[in-house]
Design a protein around this motif. Structure first.
Motif, PDB file in Angstrom:
ATOM      1  N   LYS A 115       0.833  -1.224  -0.097  1.00  0.00           N
ATOM      2  CA  LYS A 115       0.053  -0.070   0.058  1.00  0.00           C
ATOM      3  C   LYS A 115       1.002   1.221   0.041  1.00  0.00           C
ATOM      4  O   LYS A 115       0.545   2.376  -0.547  1.00  0.00           O
ATOM      5  CB  LYS A 115      -0.834   0.047   1.012  1.00  0.00           C
ATOM      6  CG  LYS A 115      -2.261  -0.919   1.152  1.00  0.00           C
ATOM      7  CD  LYS A 115      -2.956  -0.592   2.372  1.00  0.00           C
ATOM      8  CE  LYS A 115      -4.150  -1.584   2.390  1.00  0.00           C
ATOM      9  NZ  LYS A 115      -4.787  -1.520   3.629  1.00  0.00           N
ATOM     10  N   ILE A 116       1.941   1.193   0.745  1.00  0.00           N
ATOM     11  CA  ILE A 116       2.884   2.406   0.785  1.00  0.00           C
ATOM     12  C   ILE A 116       3.313   2.451  -0.414  1.00  0.00           C
ATOM     13  O   ILE A 116       3.293   3.746  -1.020  1.00  0.00           O
ATOM     14  CB  ILE A 116       3.867   2.288   1.976  1.00  0.00           C
ATOM     15  CG1 ILE A 116       3.382   2.202   3.216  1.00  0.00           C
ATOM     16  CG2 ILE A 116       5.016   3.292   1.877  1.00  0.00           C
ATOM     17  CD1 ILE A 116       4.386   1.743   4.530  1.00  0.00           C
ATOM     18  N   LEU A 117       3.852   1.377  -1.208  1.00  0.00           N
ATOM     19  CA  LEU A 117       4.544   1.602  -2.511  1.00  0.00           C
ATOM     20  C   LEU A 117       3.575   2.099  -3.584  1.00  0.00           C
ATOM     21  O   LEU A 117       3.905   2.664  -4.572  1.00  0.00           O
ATOM     22  CB  LEU A 117       5.011   0.235  -2.859  1.00  0.00           C
ATOM     23  CG  LEU A 117       5.999   0.121  -4.116  1.00  0.00           C
ATOM     24  CD1 LEU A 117       7.264   1.076  -4.098  1.00  0.00           C
ATOM     25  CD2 LEU A 117       6.464  -1.198  -4.508  1.00  0.00           C
ATOM     26  N   ASP A 118       2.459   1.795  -3.303  1.00  0.00           N
ATOM     27  CA  ASP A 118       1.224   2.334  -4.467  1.00  0.00           C
ATOM     28  C   ASP A 118       0.859   3.653  -3.952  1.00  0.00           C
ATOM     29  O   ASP A 118       0.150   4.257  -4.861  1.00  0.00           O
ATOM     30  CB  ASP A 118       0.055   1.419  -4.080  1.00  0.00           C
ATOM     31  CG  ASP A 118       0.251  -0.057  -4.776  1.00  0.00           C
ATOM     32  OD1 ASP A 118       1.248  -0.124  -5.516  1.00  0.00           O
ATOM     33  OD2 ASP A 118      -0.589  -0.983  -4.564  1.00  0.00           O
ATOM     34  N   GLY A 119       1.413   4.305  -3.059  1.00  0.00           N
ATOM     35  CA  GLY A 119       0.896   5.882  -2.919  1.00  0.00           C
ATOM     36  C   GLY A 119      -0.159   5.919  -1.902  1.00  0.00           C
ATOM     37  O   GLY A 119      -0.749   7.332  -1.635  1.00  0.00           O
ATOM     38  N   GLU A 120      -0.585   4.831  -1.377  1.00  0.00           N
ATOM     39  CA  GLU A 120      -1.974   5.194  -0.445  1.00  0.00           C
ATOM     40  C   GLU A 120      -1.374   6.001   0.942  1.00  0.00           C
ATOM     41  O   GLU A 120      -2.548   6.378   1.352  1.00  0.00           O
ATOM     42  CB  GLU A 120      -2.593   3.684  -0.016  1.00  0.00           C
ATOM     43  CG  GLU A 120      -3.141   2.955  -1.227  1.00  0.00           C
ATOM     44  CD  GLU A 120      -4.033   1.913  -0.738  1.00  0.00           C
ATOM     45  OE1 GLU A 120      -4.391   1.861   0.520  1.00  0.00           O
ATOM     46  OE2 GLU A 120      -4.240   1.023  -1.456  1.00  0.00           O
ATOM     47  N   TYR A 121      -0.346   6.123   1.166  1.00  0.00           N
ATOM     48  CA  TYR A 121      -0.234   6.978   2.679  1.00  0.00           C
ATOM     49  C   TYR A 121       0.518   8.175   2.064  1.00  0.00           C
ATOM     50  O   TYR A 121       1.183   8.927   2.812  1.00  0.00           O
ATOM     51  CB  TYR A 121       0.682   6.147   3.372  1.00  0.00           C
ATOM     52  CG  TYR A 121       0.008   4.959   3.876  1.00  0.00           C
ATOM     53  CD1 TYR A 121      -0.992   5.119   4.902  1.00  0.00           C
ATOM     54  CD2 TYR A 121       0.287   3.614   3.365  1.00  0.00           C
ATOM     55  CE1 TYR A 121      -1.700   3.925   5.548  1.00  0.00           C
ATOM     56  CE2 TYR A 121      -0.526   2.508   3.863  1.00  0.00           C
ATOM     57  CZ  TYR A 121      -1.359   2.742   4.797  1.00  0.00           C
ATOM     58  OH  TYR A 121      -2.223   1.616   5.363  1.00  0.00           O
ATOM     59  N   GLY A 122       0.520   8.453   0.835  1.00  0.00           N
ATOM     60  CA  GLY A 122       1.098   9.893   0.353  1.00  0.00           C
ATOM     61  C   GLY A 122       2.386   9.660  -0.572  1.00  0.00           C
ATOM     62  O   GLY A 122       2.888   8.557  -0.306  1.00  0.00           O
ATOM     63  N   GLU A 123       2.671  10.866  -1.008  1.00  0.00           N
ATOM     64  CA  GLU A 123       3.899  10.797  -2.084  1.00  0.00           C
ATOM     65  C   GLU A 123       5.264  10.461  -1.310  1.00  0.00           C
ATOM     66  O   GLU A 123       6.132   9.722  -1.928  1.00  0.00           O
ATOM     67  CB  GLU A 123       3.839  11.906  -2.903  1.00  0.00           C
ATOM     68  CG  GLU A 123       4.887  12.356  -3.943  1.00  0.00           C
ATOM     69  CD  GLU A 123       5.184  11.335  -4.920  1.00  0.00           C
ATOM     70  OE1 GLU A 123       4.332  10.401  -4.898  1.00  0.00           O
ATOM     71  OE2 GLU A 123       6.340  10.996  -5.540  1.00  0.00           O
ATOM     72  N   LEU A 160       6.071   8.864   1.421  1.00  0.00           N
ATOM     73  CA  LEU A 160       6.208   7.392   2.059  1.00  0.00           C
ATOM     74  C   LEU A 160       6.485   6.565   0.499  1.00  0.00           C
ATOM     75  O   LEU A 160       7.365   5.761   0.446  1.00  0.00           O
ATOM     76  CB  LEU A 160       5.059   7.150   2.802  1.00  0.00           C
ATOM     77  CG  LEU A 160       5.014   7.615   4.145  1.00  0.00           C
ATOM     78  CD1 LEU A 160       4.022   6.768   5.114  1.00  0.00           C
ATOM     79  CD2 LEU A 160       6.386   7.907   4.579  1.00  0.00           C
ATOM     80  N   ARG A 161       5.718   6.917  -0.376  1.00  0.00           N
ATOM     81  CA  ARG A 161       5.735   6.300  -1.528  1.00  0.00           C
ATOM     82  C   ARG A 161       7.317   6.304  -2.033  1.00  0.00           C
ATOM     83  O   ARG A 161       7.862   5.283  -2.462  1.00  0.00           O
ATOM     84  CB  ARG A 161       5.070   6.656  -2.682  1.00  0.00           C
ATOM     85  CG  ARG A 161       5.030   5.881  -3.936  1.00  0.00           C
ATOM     86  CD  ARG A 161       4.348   6.434  -5.084  1.00  0.00           C
ATOM     87  NE  ARG A 161       5.313   7.384  -5.405  1.00  0.00           N
ATOM     88  CZ  ARG A 161       6.133   7.416  -6.303  1.00  0.00           C
ATOM     89  NH1 ARG A 161       6.855   6.153  -6.641  1.00  0.00           N
ATOM     90  NH2 ARG A 161       7.163   8.331  -6.569  1.00  0.00           N
TER      91      ARG A 161
END
Ligand code: PMV
Ligand code: SF4
Length: 407
Positions: free
Chosen positions: A9-17, A19-20
């Motif tokens: 999810k982090i890699l998909d940007g769900e927690y913002g740019e 963290l991604r």
């Protein structure tokens, strides 16, 4: 590389740019080096702090991070900056440099990074335990943590250490795996050298000279010192040795019988290991290579890596005993923490009376000493001896600090 659902999810940007971007950096490193997954870390040492080394690109990158309100997840300490954060004017640092340096510091502070500004975090409270996984940048600190303490870290750069600090994780490869921590070359000091060292009471610069030589020989291998313990080196000597090997080569881990953590409890050497013997001639050559001039210095500078309290106390006592008066500038680089005790104990006053100063938060390599005008630097640090000519365009006078101060 295997990622948990949360990591995906982090890699998909769900927690913002931000963290991604951090996750993307760690996953890319993991893919390049064949990591199977990410593992949790307990601490981080972040380099890339001096405006001299990271410039405007680095400053903007850090401000981008800070304005998004991301915070580090683990205990994170900071490498030296390009100046004493309080007394920069007295060092001859320009306003423009200071303004940008303070913005860098502010960005790290917003992210929750401890503004320690030292490369010896293990002396000021960032002290990982044996076997702990950490993500440290600053090659001398990496060497000390891996070797003397027996913690586990790869040789991170500023951005990967920061990304790890923010995510609390690092890719599982390299020195995090036991199979990569075995010794590759055995180093033995020959009897003649050992006897000379014992009889002459060689000073601290021997360790930088030895490190310089071994780093050149083993490059990024893992050396094992078979009989170094016979000289009874202090932790400060080991800090200097490791720093020098990391600078002239890429040594991130070494073992030393009776001295470093891992070889006391585990078999790190196998029978087929290559053996190298070191004698007086090789060490002399090391000194010759580190010394680039016979001229007098315009700056004497020690504390690469940052000096410990005991190192500075010994120098203050020496200065007092011999009533030393300096005819050039003298910087002793250390942390804010160490300086506070030195001030309280009266050591700083002795050093200042002789014409020197205790400089905190920075060092002769990451401060813009070439802009201040220093051209010939005397030091007892093998690592500084390697970096000063390239980072600061300066000539080097290399030796023990007591000899340098007396000349
Ligand atoms: C030369 C060095 O000690 C200091 C400069 O690094 P930085 O500006 O903190 O990335 C870095 C290192 O050896 O890892
Ligand atoms: S004092 Fe030496 S080890 Fe420490 S940051 Fe400066 S160059 Fe690196």
């Amino acid at each position: 590389m295997y990622l948990t659902k949360e990591e995906e999810k982090i890699l998909d940007g769900e927690y913002g740019e931000i963290l991604r971007r951090c996750m993307n950096l760690l996953v890319s490193l993991g893919d390049i080096y064949g990591a199977e997954r990410l593992i949790p870390i307990t601490s981080s040492q972040i380099s890339g702090v001096s405006y001299k080394t990271i410039k405007d690109v680095g400053l903007e990158f850090l401000e981008d991070f800070a304005k998004e309100n991301v915070k580090v997840k683990v205990h994170s300490t900071l490498n030296p900056a390009g100046m004493d954060l309080d007394k920069w004017k007295e060092l001859g640092i320009k306003e423009e440099f200071a303004e940008k340096q303070l913005r860098i510091i502010d960005a790290f502070k917003k992210m929750g990074v401890e503004i320690s500004c030292t490369c010896t975090p293990y002396l000021i409270g960032n002290l990982p335990k044996f076997g702990e996984h950490i993500s440290w940048a600053e090659s001398s600190a990496v060497s000390f943590a891996n070797s003397v303490l027996g913690a586990k870290t790869n040789r991170e750069g500023g951005p990967s250490a920061l990304a790890s600090a923010i995510l609390g994780k690092t890719p599982y490869y390299g020195y995090h795996l036991d199979e990569n921590r075995k010794a590759e070359v055995m180093i033995k000091l020959d009897e003649e050298l050992l006897n000379l060292l014992k009889s002459l009471k060689f000073g601290e610069s021997f360790y930088g000279a030895l490190g310089y030589l071994i780093g050149k020989m083993v490059k990024n291998g893992v050396p094992y010192f078979e009989n170094l313990y016979k000289l009874n080196p202090s932790n400060d000597n080991l800090k200097s040795l490791g720093a020098s090997m990391a600078a002239s080569g890429g040594v991130a881990l070494y073992h030393a019988k009776e001295l470093t953590a891992e070889c006391k409890v585990k078999e790190v050497v196998d029978d087929k290991i290559e053996k190298i013997s070191i004698g007086i001639e090789e060490i002399k050559e090391s000194y010759e290579k580190l010394n680039t001039t016979n001229d007098k210095p315009d700056l004497i500078c020690i504390g690469c890596p940052h000096c410990s309290l005991m190192e500075i106390k010994e120098i203050a006592e020496f200065i007092k005993k011999h009533d030393i008066k300096l005819d050039c500038d003298f910087w002793i680089c250390t942390s804010l923490h160490t300086k506070a005790i030195l001030d309280r104990m009266g050591h700083t006053r002795i050093i200042e009376k002789a014409g020197g100063r205790v400089v905190k938060d920075t060092c002769m390599v990451v401060a813009p000493i070439e802009e201040i005008g220093y051209k010939k630097v005397a030091t007892n640090s093998g690592k500084a001896g390697v970096y000063l000519p390239s980072f600061c365009k300066s000539e080097v006078i290399y030796g023990d600090i007591k000899d340098i101060l007396k000349n």
